[in-house]
Design a protein around this motif. Structure first.
Motif, short mmCIF file in Angstrom:
data_model
loop_
_atom_site.label_atom_id
_atom_site.label_comp_id
_atom_site.label_asym_id
_atom_site.label_seq_id
_atom_site.Cartn_x
_atom_site.Cartn_y
_atom_site.Cartn_z
N LEU A 54 0.84 -1.20 0.00
CA LEU A 54 0.00 0.00 0.00
C LEU A 54 0.88 1.24 0.00
O LEU A 54 1.85 1.33 0.74
CB LEU A 54 -0.91 0.03 1.23
N GLN A 55 0.52 2.19 -0.82
CA GLN A 55 1.20 3.47 -0.82
C GLN A 55 0.31 4.45 -0.07
O GLN A 55 -0.40 5.25 -0.67
CB GLN A 55 1.44 3.94 -2.26
N ILE A 56 0.33 4.37 1.25
CA ILE A 56 -0.59 5.17 2.06
C ILE A 56 0.18 6.21 2.86
O ILE A 56 1.27 5.95 3.35
CB ILE A 56 -1.43 4.25 2.98
N THR A 57 -0.39 7.40 2.96
CA THR A 57 0.26 8.49 3.67
C THR A 57 -0.31 8.63 5.08
O THR A 57 -1.33 8.01 5.41
CB THR A 57 0.06 9.83 2.92
N VAL A 58 0.33 9.45 5.86
CA VAL A 58 -0.11 9.66 7.24
C VAL A 58 -1.49 10.30 7.28
O VAL A 58 -2.34 9.92 8.09
CB VAL A 58 0.92 10.53 8.00
N SER A 59 -1.75 11.26 6.39
CA SER A 59 -3.06 11.91 6.39
C SER A 59 -4.17 10.94 5.98
O SER A 59 -5.29 11.01 6.50
CB SER A 59 -3.06 13.12 5.46
N GLU A 60 -3.86 10.00 5.07
CA GLU A 60 -4.85 8.99 4.69
C GLU A 60 -5.12 8.03 5.84
O GLU A 60 -6.26 7.62 6.07
CB GLU A 60 -4.39 8.23 3.45
N LYS A 61 -4.08 7.71 6.60
CA LYS A 61 -4.26 6.85 7.77
C LYS A 61 -5.09 7.57 8.83
O LYS A 61 -5.93 6.95 9.49
CB LYS A 61 -2.91 6.43 8.34
N ASP A 62 -4.86 8.87 8.99
CA ASP A 62 -5.67 9.65 9.94
C ASP A 62 -7.13 9.71 9.52
O ASP A 62 -8.02 9.62 10.37
CB ASP A 62 -5.11 11.06 10.08
N LEU A 63 -7.39 9.83 8.22
CA LEU A 63 -8.76 9.83 7.72
C LEU A 63 -9.41 8.48 8.00
O LEU A 63 -10.55 8.42 8.45
CB LEU A 63 -8.79 10.13 6.23
N LEU A 64 -8.68 7.40 7.77
CA LEU A 64 -9.19 6.06 8.06
C LEU A 64 -9.49 5.92 9.55
O LEU A 64 -10.48 5.32 9.95
CB LEU A 64 -8.20 5.00 7.60
#
Length: 184
Positions: free
Chosen positions: A37-47
């Motif tokens: 997965l190419q996931i960023t910190v902001s995307e993890k926070d949204l999740l």
């Protein structure tokens, strides 16, 4: 101390202080723990915000308190094929725009009731353009519940887990039973 050296150091510090406001220290780097997965910190926070909306904290801990977003990302990274992973990421990245289109503001700025409503609407969406968003929300909801119910906190403190059934006692009143037991 030599006056020239002191003035040189003062000039360097002053120049550095002038540059600091223009620097952007908020890095949005890709999290390296999830290889596929190419996931960023902001995307993890949204999740994390979405999972915390699905199971909020109350009398017991919520999904964000027991780190369910990490469970979701591990499950997507390890247990889904490449097509499903891509669809999940597409839905995750399209979700902020979906929220903006539906409500006119960002997900983080919505009230708790507004967040619940937008997730419910996203799960019921029939539109073809929201297919990835709907897949993402369905997967996030399913994995949030699975991760929450399988967590150590739930299995030890809320609903005690017993690997083998306890002793049989046929003369117990239901009102005497304190905590429900889940037998494996």
């Amino acid at each position: 101390m030599n006056r020239r050296i002191a003035l040189k150091h003062l000039a360097l510090v002053t120049g550095g202080m002038a540059l600091i406001p223009s620097c952007d220290f908020s890095s949005n780097d890709i999290i390296s723990a999830y290889e596929k997965l190419q996931i960023t910190v902001s995307e993890k926070d949204l999740l994390g915000s979405i999972s915390n909306t699905i199971i909020p904290a109350g009398e017991i801990k919520g999904a964000l308190d027991i780190e369910v977003p990490d469970f979701i990302l591990v499950m997507v990274n390890d247990c889904m094929n490449a097509e499903q992973q891509q669809k999940f990421l597409t839905g995750l990245r399209a979700f902020p725009q979906y929220v903006k289109t539906q409500t006119g503001s960002a997900f983080s700025k919505l009230s708790d009731n507004g967040r619940e409503e937008i997730i419910k609407e996203g799960l019921k969406a029939e539109e073809v353009e929201n297919d990835a968003t709907k897949f993402f929300l369905n997967t996030a909801k399913r994995l949030t519940i699975q991760g929450y119910m399988a967590s150590e906190y739930i299995q030890t403190e809320v609903i005690p887990y017993s690997l083998i059934p306890g002793t049989y006692d046929g003369a117990v009143l239901i009102s005497d039973i304190q905590k429900p037991r889940i037998n494996g």
